[in-house]
Every structure is written in structure tokens, then in C-alpha cells.
Scaffold this active site. Structure first.
Site, mmCIF file in Angstrom:
data_model
loop_
_atom_site.group_PDB
_atom_site.id
_atom_site.type_symbol
_atom_site.label_atom_id
_atom_site.label_comp_id
_atom_site.label_asym_id
_atom_site.label_seq_id
_atom_site.Cartn_x
_atom_site.Cartn_y
_atom_site.Cartn_z
ATOM 1 N N HIS A 1 -1.086 -1.501 -4.239
ATOM 2 C CA HIS A 1 -2.358 -1.147 -3.604
ATOM 3 C C HIS A 1 -2.425 0.375 -3.447
ATOM 4 O O HIS A 1 -1.564 0.999 -2.821
ATOM 5 C CB HIS A 1 -2.437 -1.831 -2.239
ATOM 6 C CG HIS A 1 -3.749 -1.667 -1.546
ATOM 7 N ND1 HIS A 1 -4.835 -2.470 -1.814
ATOM 8 C CD2 HIS A 1 -4.146 -0.807 -0.588
ATOM 9 C CE1 HIS A 1 -5.851 -2.105 -1.045
ATOM 10 N NE2 HIS A 1 -5.457 -1.089 -0.286
ATOM 11 N N MET B 1 -8.838 8.114 -0.547
ATOM 12 C CA MET B 1 -9.695 8.509 0.586
ATOM 13 C C MET B 1 -10.240 9.914 0.362
ATOM 14 O O MET B 1 -9.497 10.810 -0.065
ATOM 15 C CB MET B 1 -8.885 8.499 1.879
ATOM 16 C CG MET B 1 -8.235 7.161 2.179
ATOM 17 S SD MET B 1 -7.298 7.257 3.699
ATOM 18 C CE MET B 1 -6.599 5.617 3.778
ATOM 19 N N ASP C 1 -6.391 -6.320 4.429
ATOM 20 C CA ASP C 1 -5.808 -4.976 4.404
ATOM 21 C C ASP C 1 -5.836 -4.377 5.808
ATOM 22 O O ASP C 1 -6.908 -4.120 6.361
ATOM 23 C CB ASP C 1 -6.631 -4.121 3.418
ATOM 24 C CG ASP C 1 -6.049 -2.721 3.228
ATOM 25 O OD1 ASP C 1 -4.981 -2.441 3.776
ATOM 26 O OD2 ASP C 1 -6.696 -1.923 2.509
ATOM 27 N N GLY D 1 -2.852 4.146 7.879
ATOM 28 C CA GLY D 1 -1.878 3.070 7.918
ATOM 29 C C GLY D 1 -1.381 2.887 9.343
ATOM 30 O O GLY D 1 -1.673 3.703 10.225
ATOM 31 N N HIS E 1 -8.174 0.823 -4.166
ATOM 32 C CA HIS E 1 -9.100 0.667 -3.045
ATOM 33 C C HIS E 1 -9.787 2.009 -2.816
ATOM 34 O O HIS E 1 -9.183 2.943 -2.278
ATOM 35 C CB HIS E 1 -8.290 0.221 -1.816
ATOM 36 C CG HIS E 1 -9.085 0.064 -0.568
ATOM 37 N ND1 HIS E 1 -8.485 -0.112 0.673
ATOM 38 C CD2 HIS E 1 -10.418 0.039 -0.342
ATOM 39 C CE1 HIS E 1 -9.424 -0.220 1.591
ATOM 40 N NE2 HIS E 1 -10.598 -0.136 1.005
ATOM 41 N N MET F 1 -11.942 4.342 -0.952
ATOM 42 C CA MET F 1 -12.602 4.652 0.326
ATOM 43 C C MET F 1 -13.279 5.999 0.166
ATOM 44 O O MET F 1 -12.912 6.989 0.804
ATOM 45 C CB MET F 1 -11.566 4.649 1.454
ATOM 46 C CG MET F 1 -11.155 3.235 1.850
ATOM 47 S SD MET F 1 -9.639 3.208 2.804
ATOM 48 C CE MET F 1 -8.459 3.233 1.484
ATOM 49 N N SER G 1 0.841 -1.197 0.000
ATOM 50 C CA SER G 1 0.000 0.000 0.000
ATOM 51 C C SER G 1 0.873 1.242 0.000
ATOM 52 O O SER G 1 1.637 1.492 0.943
ATOM 53 C CB SER G 1 -0.899 0.008 1.244
ATOM 54 O OG SER G 1 -1.371 1.318 1.449
ATOM 55 N N ASP H 1 -4.643 3.474 -2.139
ATOM 56 C CA ASP H 1 -5.733 3.859 -1.237
ATOM 57 C C ASP H 1 -6.216 5.262 -1.561
ATOM 58 O O ASP H 1 -5.482 6.234 -1.370
ATOM 59 C CB ASP H 1 -5.237 3.829 0.214
ATOM 60 C CG ASP H 1 -5.004 2.408 0.695
ATOM 61 O OD1 ASP H 1 -5.947 1.604 0.635
ATOM 62 O OD2 ASP H 1 -3.873 2.111 1.130
ATOM 63 N N MET I 1 -11.385 -5.860 5.405
ATOM 64 C CA MET I 1 -10.613 -4.863 6.150
ATOM 65 C C MET I 1 -10.265 -5.461 7.521
ATOM 66 O O MET I 1 -11.145 -5.869 8.263
ATOM 67 C CB MET I 1 -11.425 -3.577 6.355
ATOM 68 C CG MET I 1 -11.579 -2.699 5.117
ATOM 69 S SD MET I 1 -10.036 -2.229 4.290
ATOM 70 C CE MET I 1 -9.131 -1.397 5.594
HETATM 71 C C1 DX5 Z 1 -6.241 1.694 5.522
HETATM 72 C C2 DX5 Z 1 -5.758 1.357 4.149
HETATM 73 C C3 DX5 Z 1 -4.610 0.424 4.109
HETATM 74 C C4 DX5 Z 1 -3.358 0.908 4.787
HETATM 75 C C5 DX5 Z 1 -2.702 -0.307 5.379
HETATM 76 O O1 DX5 Z 1 -7.446 2.343 5.428
HETATM 77 O O2 DX5 Z 1 -6.789 0.756 3.385
HETATM 78 O O3 DX5 Z 1 -4.321 -0.032 2.780
HETATM 79 O O4 DX5 Z 1 -2.469 1.554 3.941
HETATM 80 O O5 DX5 Z 1 -1.638 0.115 6.126
HETATM 81 P P1 DX5 Z 1 -0.844 -0.870 7.109
HETATM 82 O O6 DX5 Z 1 -0.356 -2.006 6.280
HETATM 83 O O7 DX5 Z 1 0.244 -0.012 7.617
HETATM 84 O O8 DX5 Z 1 -1.810 -1.301 8.161
HETATM 85 ZN ZN ZN Z 2 -6.347 -0.200 1.424
#
Ligand code: DX5
Ligand code: ZN
Length: 277
Positions: free
Chosen positions: A33, A37, A175, A144, A66, A68, A8, A35, A137
Site C-alpha cells: 500500500h 499525499m 485503512d 499513520g 492510494h 490522497m 502501508s 500512500d 477510511m
Molecule cells: C492514512 C494512510 C494509511 C496509513 C495507515 O492516511 O492512508 O495508509 O499509513 O497507517 P496505520 O496502519 O498506522 O493506521
Molecule cells: Zn492509505
């Protein structure tokens, strides 16, 4: 089934994004990956279309996007154009989930649905057959570096059982909070695509990615080892019968100066096996 690491980029150095991603891919990550948001569906704002478009020029790895964001159906065409290969929609953010899934498929892309930790698997009841992937999830989305929620083990196991029972070919992606320490365990639960952000990018990228990939492979080796062991046991069992062994006195150990002598009986013949120390 393929086992895939999907780093990610949320935890990457955005000033050095192309190089960071290339390093992770070179180390063995097959997917990237991404993300997205919107500050509405999740409290955080991350990156969007122009970043994906620029990054697309840097690597051929599969872009695992992904979303969000609220009502992601509004942006499917844009993310397809920017270079997404797989788009994952949150069931909780999409009023017309079935329609949004069809929109992604109509673009010729792979489609996934993501479920927050508190969302039951039953949210997928009438769409599962349409999907290429389900994203479980394993943290609450938005950031993260959070810890894996252990209760998600059961959810992954249940989903894998449902997929197997229906004879479907659907990836299970996990994830949040995935690292070299727990990836083998999560794999045993039934996941096969592993997102890792902080565990890949907060340190030496190549060696961190390799550590996770190795931990993923160890399980495979264990399974092979078990198979080999059971084949050996069956062979030993058959040879033992073929040699017509009626009795073995394994407790008949004698000690002399240089060795322990184990006397055993094979059929009517006494055999001695010396073990030197
Ligand atoms: C959280 C994201 C993840 C995040 C994971 O909302 O969807 O993809 O980057 O981060 P780690 O691996 O640090 O938990
Ligand atoms: Zn993610």
C-alpha cells in the site's frame, strides 16, 4: 474472496524501503500500500512518482496506490507508468469521479474509490459497478498510527450487504488503525483487504506481518470449526434415531470405589458407562 494484507509503507524506514517491503512480502503480504499525499487534500506530504518507480524494481507484489491528492485525474498516466497496479481515488478530491475512474481503467489498471469517515456510501451510488475496490477510511487520512474509528463497522457491513445484494465482485479495503488485535473483527464486518502501516513497520516486520496474517486466518479456522461441529451434530442425531433410542436416564449415576457408573437405557437394553478418575 481473497483476504489480503497490504502493508502501508508510510510507516516504513524510507532509507531502507526496498528491504522493508521485501521483508513484508516474504512474510506473506500480497500487496504493497503506497500512500501519496499532496499537502492539500490532506495536511501531510509523503512520497511520489520517483519513489514508486524505484520500488517497482524491488518486488513483484501488487502496488496498491492510494492517492490522497487533489484532482488525481491529472496524474493517472504518470502513476501507471511508475508501476501502479491498482489506483484508488478519493471521492472527495475528484470533481469528475466517473471520468477519473475511466482514465484508470483505460490504462488497464484496477481502480478503487476511497471514502473518508464522514462521507456516506451514497457517494458511490452511480459508480459502484465500475469499481474493483472500495477503500473505507477507518481514520481521517493524512497520518499513520491513528486509532480505528469504531463507527466504521456499520459502514463496512452496509457496503458488504450492498455488494452481495447486487452480486458484485468488489474488494473492501480498510485503512487506518488496523492491527492483529482488530483485524478479525473488521473481517467479520465484511472487509477483505487490510492496510496496516504502524502495526507492520513499527517493530519486527516479519513477525508483525505474520501476527496480522494469523489473526486474519483464525476467523477462517473458526468458520471451519463451526461447520465441522454442525456436521458432527447432524450425524449424531441421525445415528441416535437409527439406533432406536427411546429413553436415556442420564441422572442415574452411581458411585463405586474406582468409578462413576452412568447407567443409561438404549432401547430395551441397559448400558453402563464407567468414567474413571
Ligand atoms: C492514512 C494512510 C494509511 C496509513 C495507515 O492516511 O492512508 O495508509 O499509513 O497507517 P496505520 O496502519 O498506522 O493506521
Ligand atoms: Zn492509505
Amino acid at each position: 474472496m481473497d483476504y489480503i494484507l497490504s502493508p502501508s509503507i508510510l510507516s516504513a524506514d524510507f532509507a531502507n524501503l526496498g528491504a522493508d517491503v521485501k521483508e513484508a512480502v516474504k512474510a506473506g503480504a500480497k500487496w504493497v500500500h503506497i500512500d501519496v499525499m499532496d499537502g492539500m487534500f490532506v495536511p501531510n506530504i509523503s512520497l511520489g512518482l520517483p519513489v514508486i518507480k524505484s520500488l517497482r524494481k524491488e518486488t513483484e507484489a501488487l502496488f496498491d496506490v492510494h492517492l490522497m491528492i487533489e484532482e488525481p485525474g491529472r496524474y493517472i498516466d504518470d502513476f501507471a507508468e511508475a508501476g501502479a497496479d491498482l489506483i484508488t481515488l478519493h471521492a472527495e478530491a475528484t470533481k469528475h469521479l466517473h471520468r477519473a475512474i475511466q482514465q484508470v481503467k483505460a490504462k488497464g489498471l484496477k481502480v478503487g474509490v476511497a471514502l473518508n469517515p464522514a462521507t456516506p456510501l451514497s457517494a458511490l451510488d452511480y459508480v459502484l459497478e465500475e469499481l474493483d475496490m472500495v477503500l473505507i477510511m477507518t481514520v481521517n487520512p493524512g497520518y499513520g498510527g491513528q486509532s480505528y474509528i469504531a463507527k466504521m463497522d456499520d459502514k463496512i457491513k452496509e457496503l458488504r450487504a450492498i455488494i452481495n445484494e447486487k452480486g458484485l465482485d468488489i474488494d473492501i479495503e480498510v485503512d487506518g488503525g488496523i492491527s492483529a488485535k482488530n483485524v478479525a473483527h473488521v473481517k467479520e464486518c465484511g472487509a477483505n483487504v487490510f492496510v496496516a502501516g504502524s502495526a507492520v513497520f513499527n517493530g519486527d516486520i516479519a513477525s508483525s506481518a505474520k501476527d496480522i496474517l494469523e489473526a486474519m486466518d483464525n476467523i477462517k479456522k473458526q468458520i471451519d470449526y463451526k461447520k465441522i461441529l454442525s456436521i458432527i451434530l447432524v450425524m449424531v442425531f441421525m445415528i441416535t434415531f437409527n439406533n432406536n433410542v427411546y429413553a436415556a436416564e442420564l441422572d442415574n449415576m452411581q458411585h463405586n470405589d474406582q468409578a462413576y457408573v452412568l447407567n443409561s437405557f438404549s432401547g430395551n437394553n441397559l448400558e453402563s458407562i464407567s468414567v474413571r478418575f
